[in-house]
Design a protein around this motif. Structure first.
Motif, short mmCIF file in Angstrom:
data_model
loop_
_atom_site.label_atom_id
_atom_site.label_comp_id
_atom_site.label_asym_id
_atom_site.label_seq_id
_atom_site.Cartn_x
_atom_site.Cartn_y
_atom_site.Cartn_z
N PHE A 155 28.07 9.89 50.63
CA PHE A 155 29.20 10.40 49.85
C PHE A 155 29.98 11.44 50.65
N PRO A 156 31.31 11.40 50.60
CA PRO A 156 32.13 10.40 49.90
C PRO A 156 32.02 9.05 50.57
N ARG A 157 32.08 8.00 49.80
CA ARG A 157 31.82 6.66 50.32
C ARG A 157 33.02 6.06 51.04
N GLY A 158 34.24 6.38 50.59
CA GLY A 158 35.42 5.79 51.21
C GLY A 158 35.75 4.44 50.58
N LYS A 159 36.67 3.73 51.20
CA LYS A 159 37.11 2.44 50.66
C LYS A 159 36.03 1.38 50.85
N VAL A 160 36.06 0.39 49.97
CA VAL A 160 35.13 -0.74 50.04
C VAL A 160 35.50 -1.63 51.23
N VAL A 161 34.52 -1.96 52.06
CA VAL A 161 34.77 -2.82 53.22
C VAL A 161 33.95 -4.11 53.16
N VAL A 186 29.51 -2.02 50.28
CA VAL A 186 29.40 -1.18 51.47
C VAL A 186 30.77 -0.54 51.69
N CYS A 187 30.79 0.78 51.89
CA CYS A 187 32.06 1.49 52.04
C CYS A 187 32.25 1.96 53.47
#
Length: 317
Positions: free
Chosen positions: A125-131, A98-99
């Motif tokens: 998208f864009p997904r961003g950093k993984v959280v 999950v981003c």
């Protein structure tokens, strides 16, 4: 000199045991790569453990680690997944991250006991950093097992000695590593494989120093690669030596490409930088000895990466 080396190699080779369906060349390759730090008896034991559990080291199902000279065999995510696929009712393991740009569209539903029973997740998208990351292990006749982990739960892995294998360039967790991490947990919970492995620990460890349960040893030196026919004390022609060395260098370069892939190094610039840092070349082009030394360093780095994938979820055989 060459004849003496051949005798030593043959003597060592004779100690290798024919275990499972592996051929002689496969055993020799695995001994020189996966098991290069093991004695031959330790390597035989490692292969026996893998064969008994139905794991294939050549497919990265398991790998050996030495602690104070004692063998400790580990099962990787790929190995655990292969065991899950052999379990009754296997219906798949699904891992996802999950981003940060998907937080608003993500929801985890729990039952009265706080167990996660359903996941709602919309990828953007864009997904961003993984959280975060989650894994769903499905099995016929059983409720799906869902494991959800926040990025804070793997912070110790991002700061550990193998952090370079866990981090992306932006400092966030590598999605593939994170997915394997949660997948490892869901598989163990759903398929009871951890208990199966643990049940085998005592009997497997008992094989060390005992030959009663080990496979029958047979001489496999005759199956090894044919040795060039030169008379004792007679050196091979200079042209043959040059051709042999050129062929060996070509084969080692193929192995280098494979190792780059295993290390996640794909760009030419990255390959050049890695080689410049770890391959010490005296001349204009690397020699056979220099490439061989470089491959040994790469093998160690690959083993470190494999160990990092296990985190704290490694299963002893």
């Amino acid at each position: 000199m060459g004849n003496k080396d051949t005798q030593i190699q043959a003597a060592d080779l004779n100690q290798l045991q024919q275990i499972g369906e592996f051929g002689v060349n496969e055993l020799m390759t695995m001994k020189e790569t996966i098991g290069k730090d093991l004695s031959i008896p330790q390597f035989n034991l490692f292969m026996y453990q893998c064969n008994r559990m139905g794991l294939d080291p050549a497919l990265k199902h398991a790998f050996p680690i030495l602690y104070g000279g004692k063998l400790d065999s580990r099962v990787s995510y790929e190995g655990l997944l292969s065991l899950a696929k052999k379990s009754d009712g296997y219906q798949g393991v699904f891992n996802q991250v999950v981003c940060e740009n998907e937080i608003e569209s993500f929801e985890a539903e729990t039952d009265d006991e706080g167990v996660i029973v359903k996941i709602y997740h919309k990828v953007k998208f864009p997904r961003g950093k993984v959280v975060a990351a989650y894994s769903i292990a499905k099995r016929e006749g059983h409720k799906p097992v869902i494991v959800l982990m926040d990025v804070m739960e793997v912070q110790k892995l991002l700061k550990g000695q193998n952090q370079k294998f866990w981090k992306m360039d932006d400092g966030s967790p590598d999605p593939d590593m994170f997915k394997k991490h949660v997948g490892f947990r869901s598989i163990k919970a759903q398929y009871d494989i951890a208990s199966v492995v643990e049940d085998n620990m005592e009997s497997l460890n008992a094989t060390e120093g005992s030959s009663s349960t080990e496979p029958q040893r047979r001489d496999i030196t005759s199956e090894a690669t044919e040795i060039p026919s030169t008379k004792p004390g007679e050196d091979a022609p200079q042209e043959t030596k040059a051709e042999d060395e050129g062929a060996k260098i070509k084969a080692l370069k193929v192995q280098m490409k494979q190792n780059y892939t295993k290390l996640g190094i794909t760009e030419m610039k990255e390959k050049e930088e890695h080689m410049g840092e770890f391959c010490k070349i005296k001349g204009e082009t690397p020699t056979l000895a220099e490439i061989t030394a470089y491959l040994k360093i790469m093998d160690l780095q690959i083993q470190e990466k494999q160990a990092a994938e296990q985190a704290n979820d490694d299963l002893p055989l």
